[in-house]
Design an enzyme around this catalytic site. Structure first.
Site, mmCIF file in Angstrom:
data_model
loop_
_atom_site.group_PDB
_atom_site.id
_atom_site.type_symbol
_atom_site.label_atom_id
_atom_site.label_comp_id
_atom_site.label_asym_id
_atom_site.label_seq_id
_atom_site.Cartn_x
_atom_site.Cartn_y
_atom_site.Cartn_z
ATOM 1 N N SER A 298 0.814 -1.211 0.000
ATOM 2 C CA SER A 298 0.000 0.000 0.000
ATOM 3 C C SER A 298 0.856 1.274 0.000
ATOM 4 O O SER A 298 1.603 1.517 -0.933
ATOM 5 C CB SER A 298 -0.958 -0.051 1.195
ATOM 6 O OG SER A 298 -1.953 0.932 1.090
ATOM 7 N N ASP A 309 10.568 4.978 -9.846
ATOM 8 C CA ASP A 309 10.198 5.591 -11.130
ATOM 9 C C ASP A 309 11.101 6.768 -11.484
ATOM 10 O O ASP A 309 11.391 7.011 -12.664
ATOM 11 C CB ASP A 309 8.750 6.073 -11.080
ATOM 12 C CG ASP A 309 7.763 4.947 -11.353
ATOM 13 O OD1 ASP A 309 8.180 3.766 -11.340
ATOM 14 O OD2 ASP A 309 6.561 5.235 -11.575
ATOM 15 N N LYS A 323 -0.584 -4.042 -3.470
ATOM 16 C CA LYS A 323 -1.867 -3.437 -3.100
ATOM 17 C C LYS A 323 -1.900 -2.012 -3.631
ATOM 18 O O LYS A 323 -1.253 -1.113 -3.096
ATOM 19 C CB LYS A 323 -2.076 -3.434 -1.585
ATOM 20 C CG LYS A 323 -3.402 -2.801 -1.156
ATOM 21 C CD LYS A 323 -3.530 -2.757 0.353
ATOM 22 C CE LYS A 323 -4.858 -2.111 0.767
ATOM 23 N NZ LYS A 323 -4.959 -0.702 0.356
#
Length: 526
Positions: A298, A309, A323
């Site tokens: 999460s 990224d 999740k």
């Protein structure tokens, strides 16, 4: 209730729940005046079914239990993370997010059906009342028995209470009964569990969840390590199941520059919301490593995914849980709450790392076990990388659709899979042994003023091993002959004793020194 009966009203109930979810457009922890959860303003086939069950069913049923079962069955058919929280559980669930609870301020373990105090929180209510490590708790307020077959949850309920309320504890200390009166207070539960200097320039911070105070705690720890000379950071998110999204994005803001996108959320009834960097961070350029594993989930995946990224950190460990669903919590008129999935979150490159759940909740929950059986936790197989591939600014490939795949893979320690070791850990034998060893030699152990002195001096000697073996035998266990298992036991004993003396920091300093993932992180920092 049979499956046939359930199938009659389930589709309609799902529709009602979805409509309510669209109407209740509030943020986390906001109270709403939604009325009865099942009220739809008029007669319907759903209401007819409920009335018939209430008036004609063969056995008596409890309306509250019946409605709760209906809700839970309905939510289970939506996604694995939408959940109904009964009124009696709401307070405890919210306390986990707030990072505090109302109680007396002790850590305890149950040995031989007796509550043993293993730690007293400094300056807390229990400490101010004179409670000590080694006390055995017998009664609360003269009437509530604290001995026997009690589970930890029920014990907490007996010891906790409103701040300012008084509880009278009967305890056993050195063979003597004593009464201690304690005025309960607000107890802070840190979410930034550990922070320490590993070398002269490498720091380590472990976050165990994202609660309401996590960013504040993190900044205090980060600034404290910087004052000690930290230039490089190892951020440990292993075992962090998530929490409040904005706490994770605030921490990401300290690592990323300009107005970079950290994450965005979007759902069928929730317009896209972008979370971007808002301030100058104090650790935007320094080397950073993030540790993850299969229980990193999460908000932890939001943080690690954003840093990956943007090529800001090296991610080390194993593929995260997967999740990528966002829940909002809605207050219900019966005192309960609905934690409903309202959106998905996406990393800056557009990755949704939610793993599939179209095969049902049971298959979803078994997915982690399947990673063991499939060998994924032991070896990185590039052919099993899931989801669409994306390229980071420097051309590195990352993947969506099933967790964050680390840049550097570290296999699961197979020693921990030994059945003999699992049996020992499941019976809490090692914890009891360390606790008794500490109490019997308290003066010796309390003479260690720092971790360095303890780490160098304390080793399990022959006499210690004999006592450990006796402790195992008392629990119908045998001391394993495997050298690998014995080394693991030796490590755990030393780490648990360090925790007894120096708190969580002591435990992780010992454990990390022999941890392969941590060692990979240190190598990356060179």
């Amino acid at each position: 209730m049979s499956g046939k009966k359930l199938s009659i009203w389930l589709p309609l109930l799902l529709a009602v729940i979805l409509v309510i979810g669209m109407i209740l457009g509030y943020q986390l922890n906001v109270t709403t005046q939604s009325g009865s959860f099942l009220h739809n303003g008029g007669s319907s086939s759903l209401q007819e079914v409920i009335d018939l069950i209430n008036t004609k069913y063969v056995d008596a049923i409890r309306p509250d239990s019946f409605k709760q079962a209906m809700i839970e069955q309905s939510l289970a058919n939506l996604d694995p993370h939408s959940v109904y929280i009964p009124p009696k559980e709401v307070k405890e669930v919210n306390e986990e997010l707030m990072g505090n609870f109302q109680g007396i301020g002790v850590e305890f373990q149950v040995f031989n059906d007796t509550i043993n105090v293993v730690n007293v929180i400094p300056n807390g209510p229990a400490a101010q009342a004179g409670m000590m490590v080694g006390d055995a708790l017998l009664k609360a307020n003269d009437t509530i028995q604290l001995v026997g077959k009690l589970d930890p949850h029920s014990i907490k309920n007996k010891l906790r209470g409103p701040s300012g309320s008084v509880v009278k504890i009967t305890l056993l200390r050195n063979g003597q009964l004593q009464n201690v009166t304690i005025k309960r207070g607000s107890i802070l539960v840190p979410s930034v569990e550990v922070a320490y200097m590993v070398t002269t320039d490498v720091g380590y911070i472990k976050i165990n969840r994202f609660g309401e105070r996590t960013f504040e705690e993190f900044m205090q720890k980060l600034e404290g390590l910087q004052k000690q000379g930290m230039k490089k950071l190892i951020l440990d998110l292993r075992g962090n199941g998530g929490g409040i999204l904005t706490e994770a994005t605030a921490i990401a803001d300290q690592f990323l520059d300009d107005e970079k996108l950290i994450v965005y959320t979007e759902g069928a009834h929730s317009p896209r919301i972008d979370y971007r960097c808002k301030r100058d961070g104090i650790f935007e350029k320094n080397p950073l490593v993030v540790l993850v594993n299969e229980t990193t989930a999460s908000a932890s995946e939001v943080l690690s995914g954003a840093l990956q990224d943007w090529n800001r950190a090296t991610i080390i460990g194993r593929r995260t849980f997967g999740k990528g669903l966002v829940q909002q919590q809605f207050q219900l008129s019966n005192g309960g709450a609905l934690r409903l999935t309202v959106a998905r979150y996406y990393t800056p490159l557009g990755r949704n790392i939610q793993k599939p759940y179209n095969k049902g909740k049971e298959a979803y929950e078994d997915e982690l076990i399947n990673r063991f059986h499939d060998g994924e936790l032991l070896k990185l197989d590039s052919s099993k990388l899931k989801g669409t591939a994306y390229k980071t600014p420097n051309g590195h490939l990352v993947y969506g659709g099933g967790g964050v795949t680390p840049d550097i893979f570290v296999p699961y320690d197979t020693t921990l899979l030994r059945s003999s070791l699992n049996k020992i850990f499941s019976k809490n034998t090692i914890n009891r042994y360390v606790y008794k060893l500490y109490l019997k030699n308290k003066q010796y152990f309390d003479n260690f003023k720092n971790m360095e002195a303890f780490e160098k001096a304390f080793q399990l000697n022959k006499a210690n091993w004999v006592k450990l073996e006796a402790c195992l035998q008392a629990d119908s266990l045998r001391l394993p002959q495997s050298a690998m298992v014995r080394n693991e036991l030796k490590l755990r004993v030393k780490a648990l004793m360090a925790r007894q003396l120096f708190g969580a920091t002591g435990y992780f300093e010992i454990i990390n020194a022999k941890d392969e993932t941590f060692e990979k992180a240190l190598q990356q920092m060179k």
